[in-house]
Design a protein around this motif. Structure first.
Motif, PDB file in Angstrom:
ATOM      1  N   GLU A   1       0.705  -1.378   0.173  1.00 21.98           N
ATOM      2  CA  GLU A   1      -0.032   0.128  -0.011  1.00 21.98           C
ATOM      3  C   GLU A   1       0.889   1.052  -0.040  1.00 21.98           C
ATOM      4  O   GLU A   1       0.775   2.068  -0.752  1.00 21.98           O
ATOM      5  CB  GLU A   1      -1.113  -0.132   1.218  1.00 21.98           C
ATOM      6  CG  GLU A   1      -2.222  -1.064   1.083  1.00 21.98           C
ATOM      7  CD  GLU A   1      -1.641  -2.412   1.682  1.00 21.98           C
ATOM      8  OE1 GLU A   1      -0.343  -2.574   2.067  1.00 21.98           O
ATOM      9  OE2 GLU A   1      -2.261  -3.539   1.728  1.00 21.98           O
TER      10      GLU A   1
ATOM     11  N   ALA B   1      -6.638   4.394  -5.240  1.00 22.55           N
ATOM     12  CA  ALA B   1      -6.603   3.408  -3.903  1.00 22.55           C
ATOM     13  C   ALA B   1      -6.053   2.572  -4.034  1.00 22.55           C
ATOM     14  O   ALA B   1      -6.205   1.619  -4.616  1.00 22.55           O
ATOM     15  CB  ALA B   1      -7.966   3.453  -3.361  1.00 22.55           C
TER      16      ALA B   1
ATOM     17  N   ALA C   1     -10.013   6.022   1.010  1.00 22.51           N
ATOM     18  CA  ALA C   1      -8.914   5.126   0.987  1.00 22.51           C
ATOM     19  C   ALA C   1      -8.323   4.379   1.802  1.00 22.51           C
ATOM     20  O   ALA C   1      -7.862   3.044   1.805  1.00 22.51           O
ATOM     21  CB  ALA C   1      -7.682   5.861   0.418  1.00 22.51           C
TER      22      ALA C   1
ATOM     23  N   GLN D   1     -13.917   1.011  -2.836  1.00 21.30           N
ATOM     24  CA  GLN D   1     -13.450   2.282  -2.569  1.00 21.30           C
ATOM     25  C   GLN D   1     -12.782   3.103  -3.597  1.00 21.30           C
ATOM     26  O   GLN D   1     -12.892   4.103  -3.466  1.00 21.30           O
ATOM     27  CB  GLN D   1     -12.568   2.320  -1.127  1.00 21.30           C
ATOM     28  CG  GLN D   1     -11.624   1.260  -0.848  1.00 21.30           C
ATOM     29  CD  GLN D   1     -12.472   0.160  -0.103  1.00 21.30           C
ATOM     30  OE1 GLN D   1     -13.681  -0.129  -0.002  1.00 21.30           O
ATOM     31  NE2 GLN D   1     -11.671  -0.668   0.019  1.00 21.30           N
ATOM     32  N   ALA D   2     -12.311   2.291  -4.629  1.00 24.56           N
ATOM     33  CA  ALA D   2     -11.861   2.890  -5.949  1.00 24.56           C
ATOM     34  C   ALA D   2     -12.658   3.713  -6.438  1.00 24.56           C
ATOM     35  O   ALA D   2     -12.639   5.028  -6.859  1.00 24.56           O
ATOM     36  CB  ALA D   2     -11.322   1.975  -6.738  1.00 24.56           C
TER      37      ALA D   2
ATOM     38  N   VAL E   1      -3.988   8.752  -2.843  1.00 21.75           N
ATOM     39  CA  VAL E   1      -4.585   7.673  -2.400  1.00 21.75           C
ATOM     40  C   VAL E   1      -6.020   7.803  -2.808  1.00 21.75           C
ATOM     41  O   VAL E   1      -6.708   6.841  -3.017  1.00 21.75           O
ATOM     42  CB  VAL E   1      -4.491   7.409  -0.904  1.00 21.75           C
ATOM     43  CG1 VAL E   1      -3.056   7.234  -0.403  1.00 21.75           C
ATOM     44  CG2 VAL E   1      -4.830   8.662   0.030  1.00 21.75           C
ATOM     45  N   ARG E   2      -6.529   9.122  -2.941  1.00 24.62           N
ATOM     46  CA  ARG E   2      -7.913   9.049  -3.460  1.00 24.62           C
ATOM     47  C   ARG E   2      -7.903   8.695  -5.027  1.00 24.62           C
ATOM     48  O   ARG E   2      -8.647   7.767  -5.451  1.00 24.62           O
ATOM     49  CB  ARG E   2      -8.346  10.703  -3.424  1.00 24.62           C
ATOM     50  CG  ARG E   2      -9.906  10.796  -4.223  1.00 24.62           C
ATOM     51  CD  ARG E   2     -10.169  12.084  -4.675  1.00 24.62           C
ATOM     52  NE  ARG E   2      -9.415  12.558  -5.855  1.00 24.62           N
ATOM     53  CZ  ARG E   2      -9.843  12.181  -7.035  1.00 24.62           C
ATOM     54  NH1 ARG E   2     -10.692  11.230  -7.262  1.00 24.62           N
ATOM     55  NH2 ARG E   2      -8.916  12.544  -7.946  1.00 24.62           N
TER      56      ARG E   2
ATOM     57  N   ASN F   1     -14.246   6.835  -4.052  1.00 16.77           N
ATOM     58  CA  ASN F   1     -13.106   8.001  -4.363  1.00 16.77           C
ATOM     59  C   ASN F   1     -13.323   8.712  -5.813  1.00 16.77           C
ATOM     60  O   ASN F   1     -12.776   9.880  -5.870  1.00 16.77           O
ATOM     61  CB  ASN F   1     -11.816   7.405  -4.424  1.00 16.77           C
ATOM     62  CG  ASN F   1     -11.436   7.002  -2.748  1.00 16.77           C
ATOM     63  OD1 ASN F   1     -12.326   7.190  -2.017  1.00 16.77           O
ATOM     64  ND2 ASN F   1     -10.304   6.521  -2.509  1.00 16.77           N
TER      65      ASN F   1
ATOM     66  N   GLN G   1      -8.171  -1.261  -3.278  1.00 17.65           N
ATOM     67  CA  GLN G   1      -9.490  -0.640  -4.106  1.00 17.65           C
ATOM     68  C   GLN G   1     -10.850  -1.371  -3.682  1.00 17.65           C
ATOM     69  O   GLN G   1     -11.889  -0.693  -3.976  1.00 17.65           O
ATOM     70  CB  GLN G   1      -9.182  -1.122  -5.761  1.00 17.65           C
ATOM     71  CG  GLN G   1      -7.852  -0.535  -6.200  1.00 17.65           C
ATOM     72  CD  GLN G   1      -8.419   0.299  -7.277  1.00 17.65           C
ATOM     73  OE1 GLN G   1      -8.889   0.028  -8.446  1.00 17.65           O
ATOM     74  NE2 GLN G   1      -7.805   1.642  -7.211  1.00 17.65           N
TER      75      GLN G   1
ATOM     76  N   HIS H   1     -12.024  11.331   0.951  1.00 22.94           N
ATOM     77  CA  HIS H   1     -11.885   9.871   0.238  1.00 22.94           C
ATOM     78  C   HIS H   1     -11.883   9.031   1.188  1.00 22.94           C
ATOM     79  O   HIS H   1     -11.988   9.042   2.568  1.00 22.94           O
ATOM     80  CB  HIS H   1     -10.364   9.697  -0.457  1.00 22.94           C
ATOM     81  CG  HIS H   1      -9.336   9.915   0.303  1.00 22.94           C
ATOM     82  ND1 HIS H   1      -9.086   8.930   1.363  1.00 22.94           N
ATOM     83  CD2 HIS H   1      -8.329  10.835   0.677  1.00 22.94           C
ATOM     84  CE1 HIS H   1      -7.953   9.226   2.016  1.00 22.94           C
ATOM     85  NE2 HIS H   1      -7.489  10.427   1.693  1.00 22.94           N
TER      86      HIS H   1
END
Ligand code: FES
Lengths: 107, 395
Positions: B239, B279, B336, B309-310, B275-276, B313, B282, B334
């Protein structure tokens, strides 16, 4: 409706009308109050919702909940005696007018 | 009442390959047309809107992480905290949390990490074109993690190999034997390595996660201490590595912003936007514990939903021109790092190491770094995503 006052480090005050039952963290987010992140959504995992309760209100707000201590201890801004995680303070009628101060940093 | 609701539509066209190569156009279409969608190739119900991913993460009683029957169990030879809920999860996580908090980073890790960053960045050859993903992003992420976990003698190569092996095993949903054979070897190596550190940590009582867990007043069982460290190895290298590579790519392809970031020292904002934008993690899965509904669709008990979350965001409801890396956007809420009880334990470390130490040092040393050919950079990943090469010219 219950009034909550957030005081930034530069002394500027933001007054908002809060819904009883919401947390002081969620109220800040819903009203775009800067300086509270609340990234874990109130699960007591992130310590990005740190506030310093105004001395005058400390007693009414009450003590830290179980586990809050450890997180506050490692927070980005050194906690003070009245520091709380704002996700753990529930808005209720007797807190009408509550004043909380924002720390220098949450992250 | 739920009985009258329809199940979410079923898609049979989207492939895992397509999601691995370039998921963003697919997610854009899903957000507009089918934000709750059962995707056959993935075997899960994909949620692509920010409000829905947050709702799921913030309601662990309804959307549980507790699932002992995933490939994570054989890969880690343990039921780890990532796949637990409630008090058990809290006690295992809190056992090591102190070493990941801002205070520990300020007091203990900051100066060490600055030295490490200077050292790793100092070795990069000026005037040459190097694949910075391999030369810096992976190794420095491994080194930082080795220290914070309390296994500083593990080499960069070991750390990266263990991490990748664990992740391959945890993602082995086809239950093929080879990835588990490899995780068995890695687990043996890690166990031996940890065994050799126990006495030292008991004596030194340092600030590392290992030492803090061992020396606690009421320590968690040794098997959980070990699996916690393994989870951090599996989930703590790629990450920050991918975030760093993504941010470098973003800055070098948005040269006006790059100049402004350098001028303002806006490295933390550059980090958040990186990271937004892509991500590193994801997607995540949650098991549905009771019949429920999302956006009017019936989500039955026993279903597995996947929060993307990808896509959250890039949700147009929250972000303007979401497809663009834009450090100076007014707001950046975001997801992330997730939300809820499984909110990323490494968020503070990542923000401080990548955002406040590595990026400023890197561009102080190479302020005129360029990316000669952005088109050669390859991006990969459905569950985890980032560039897999990044040839930059160091100047
Ligand atoms: S919102 Fe994360 S600890 Fe309060």
């Amino acid at each position: 409706m219950t009034k909550i006052v957030y005081v930034a480090t530069d002394g500027s005050r933001t007054e908002v009308e809060a819904r009883d039952g919401d947390s002081v963290m969620r109220t800040a987010l819903a009203n775009d109050v800067e300086g509270i992140v609340g990234e874990c959504g109130g699960s007591m995992m992130c310590a990005t919702c740190h506030v310093i309760v105004d001395e005058a209100w400390a007693e009414k707000v009450g003590p830290r909940s179980d586990g809050e201590e450890d997180l506050l201890d490692g927070a980005a801004t050194e906690p003070r005696p009245t520091s709380r995680l704002s996700c753990q303070i529930t808005v209720r009628p007797e807190l009408d007018g509550l004043v909380v101060h924002l720390p220098e940093a949450q992250m | 009442m739920l009985g009258q609701l329809d199940f979410a539509p079923l898609d049979e066209a989207i492939t895992i390959d397509a999601l691995t190569l370039d998921p963003y156009p697919i997610y854009k279409r899903l957000r507009a047309e089918a934000p709750v969608l059962r995707v056959k190739s993935v075997g899960r119900t994909l949620l692509t809107k920010a409000a829905d991913t947050k709702h799921v993460k913030d309601n662990p009683a309804l959307f549980s992480s507790n699932d002992p029957k995933t490939p994570m169990q054989p890969a880690f030879r343990a039921h780890t905290l990532m796949r637990k809920d409630g008090p058990e999860h809290v006690s295992e996580r809190m056992a090591m949390n102190a070493s990941f908090m801002p205070k520990a980073i300020k007091e203990h890790w900051g100066p060490l990490y600055e030295r490490l960053a200077e050292d790793y960045i100092g070795r990069l050859p000026r005037g040459e074109t190097v694949d910075i993903f391999k030369a810096l992003c992976g190794p420095i992420a491994a080194r930082i993690l080795a220290h914070i976990l309390g296994i500083p003698e593990a080499t960069d190569e070991e750390m990266q190999r263990w991490s990748q092996t664990l992740m391959d095993g945890a993602g082995n949903f086809g239950w093929r034997p080879e990835p588990f054979a490899r995780t068995d070897v890695a687990n043996d190596e890690m166990d031996r390595h940890f065994d050799a550190m126990v006495e030292r940590h008991r004596a030194e009582r340092g600030p590392s996660a290992f030492a803090i867990m061992l020396n606690a007043e009421r320590p968690i069982p040794m098997s959980q201490i070990y699996s916690n460290i393994k989870i951090a190895i599996g989930g703590g290298i790629n990450e920050p590595r991918d975030a760093l590579a993504t941010i470098i790519f973003g800055l070098l392809t948005e040269t006006e912003q790059f100049e402004e970031v350098k001028r303002q020292g806006a490295w933390s904002a550059a980090f958040e936007e990186g990271v937004r934008w892509v991500a590193p993690i994801q997607a995540s899965s949650r098991l549905v514990t009771e019949d429920t509904e999302i956006r009017g669709y019936r989500i039955p008990k026993g279903d597995t939903v996947m929060t993307i979350q990808a896509s959250a965001n890039h949700d147009e409801e929250l972000f303007e021109h979401p497809e663009r890396y834009d450090v100076f956007r007014a707001k950046n809420p975001h997801q992330a790092f997730g939300s809820g009880p499984h909110h990323c334990a490494g968020a503070h470390i990542a923000r401080r190491t990548v955002g406040q130490i590595i990026l400023p040092l890197l561009f102080e040393r190479f302020p005129n770094m360029t990316l000669p050919d952005p088109d050669v950079v390859q991006w990969r990943g459905f569950g985890f995503r980032g560039p897999i090469n990044l040839p930059v010219r160091l100047a």
